[in-house]
Design an enzyme around this catalytic site. Structure first.
Site, mmCIF file in Angstrom:
data_model
loop_
_atom_site.group_PDB
_atom_site.id
_atom_site.type_symbol
_atom_site.label_atom_id
_atom_site.label_comp_id
_atom_site.label_asym_id
_atom_site.label_seq_id
_atom_site.Cartn_x
_atom_site.Cartn_y
_atom_site.Cartn_z
ATOM 1 N N THR A 108 32.832 -49.958 44.738
ATOM 2 C CA THR A 108 32.569 -49.326 46.052
ATOM 3 C C THR A 108 31.131 -49.567 46.513
ATOM 4 O O THR A 108 30.825 -49.403 47.692
ATOM 5 C CB THR A 108 32.782 -47.809 45.966
ATOM 6 O OG1 THR A 108 31.786 -47.264 45.078
ATOM 7 C CG2 THR A 108 34.171 -47.471 45.461
ATOM 8 N N ASP A 203 18.692 -55.844 35.472
ATOM 9 C CA ASP A 203 19.006 -56.747 34.353
ATOM 10 C C ASP A 203 17.857 -57.709 34.088
ATOM 11 O O ASP A 203 17.559 -58.029 32.930
ATOM 12 C CB ASP A 203 20.289 -57.540 34.658
ATOM 13 C CG ASP A 203 21.538 -56.698 34.437
ATOM 14 O OD1 ASP A 203 21.439 -55.627 33.813
ATOM 15 O OD2 ASP A 203 22.611 -57.111 34.913
#
Ligand code: PRP
Ligand code: URA
Length: 209
Positions: A108, A203
């Site tokens: 989403t 990341d």
């Protein structure tokens, strides 16, 4: 609009280009994020309140300006916003640090809160919210909703790369805050990643995948 400031200094732009390069490894990426945050902080904090104080120099006593009041709180949006904290603390070491933990749902793209803690009291402080990426704007809007709910008023949002979609959403939801941007990119892709962007900032800072 005057509450949106793009910090297009050559040093900031150069370092953002290095961040974008997919060959840039974790160690260098982390250093660059910190350096850019420091350069952006230098500009974003130019309106900090000052007061004259009496200082005795080796020559004579004089009135001279210093930072006044309750000063600063830095509030990173976890995780990636953490990478910008030390750059700002190197300018204002006495700042307090809050944390807002949000992650984006992969499907989403809506933010989910998992941890929030702010310095108390927060009302009198200038609050700098940090997050390298402003994509859909969902995380930034949620973080600033939270800060306002807890009494924060004087809020600056600092991001390194913004998408037009996120900037519009944040600016519409919180027209009273100052928004500092290193570079305004082209658009979001179908996965709500910024193009050309730099990939997943969290990341790349922490070496996760
Ligand atoms: C990234 C980024 C922002 C958010 C931006 O965090 O650091 O917080 O996405 O996207 P938005 O504007 O669409 O909300 P992410 O949720 O990937 O978490 P992480 O920092 O822990 O990797
Ligand atoms: N979060 C990121 O880290 N990068 C993007 O491009 C979008 C959201």
């Amino acid at each position: 609009m005057e509450h949106i400031i793009i910090l297009d200094h050559p040093l900031i732009q150069h370092k953002i280009s290095m961040l974008r390069d997919k060959r840039t490894g974790t160690n260098e990426f982390r250093s660059l994020i910190g350096e850019i945050a420091m350069l952006m902080g230098y500009e974003a904090l130019r309106d900090l309140p000052m007061e004259d104080v009496e200082i005795e120099t080796p020559i004579e006593t004089c009135m001279t300006p210093m930072l006044s009041g309750k000063k600063l709180a830095v509030v990173p949006i976890l995780r990636a916003g953490l990478g910008m904290v030390n750059g700002i603390l190197s300018l204002v070491p006495s700042a307090k640090v809050g944390h807002i933990g949000l992650y984006r749902d992969e499907v989403t793209h809506e933010p989910h809160e998992y941890f929030c803690k702010l310095p108390s009291p927060i009302e009198q402080r200038t609050i700098v919210v940090t997050d390298p990426m402003l994509a859909t704007g969902g995380s930034a809007v949620a973080a600033i909703d939270f800060i306002k709910k807890h009494g924060g008023r004087n809020i600056k949002f600092m991001c390194i790369i913004a998408a037009p979609e996120g900037l519009e959403r944040l600016s519409a939801a919180h027209p009273d805050i100052q928004i500092y941007i290193g570079h305004l990119d082209r658009c979001l892709n179908a996965n709500a990643y910024i193009c050309p962007g730099l990939g997943d900032a969290g990341d790349r800072i922490f070496g996760t995948k």
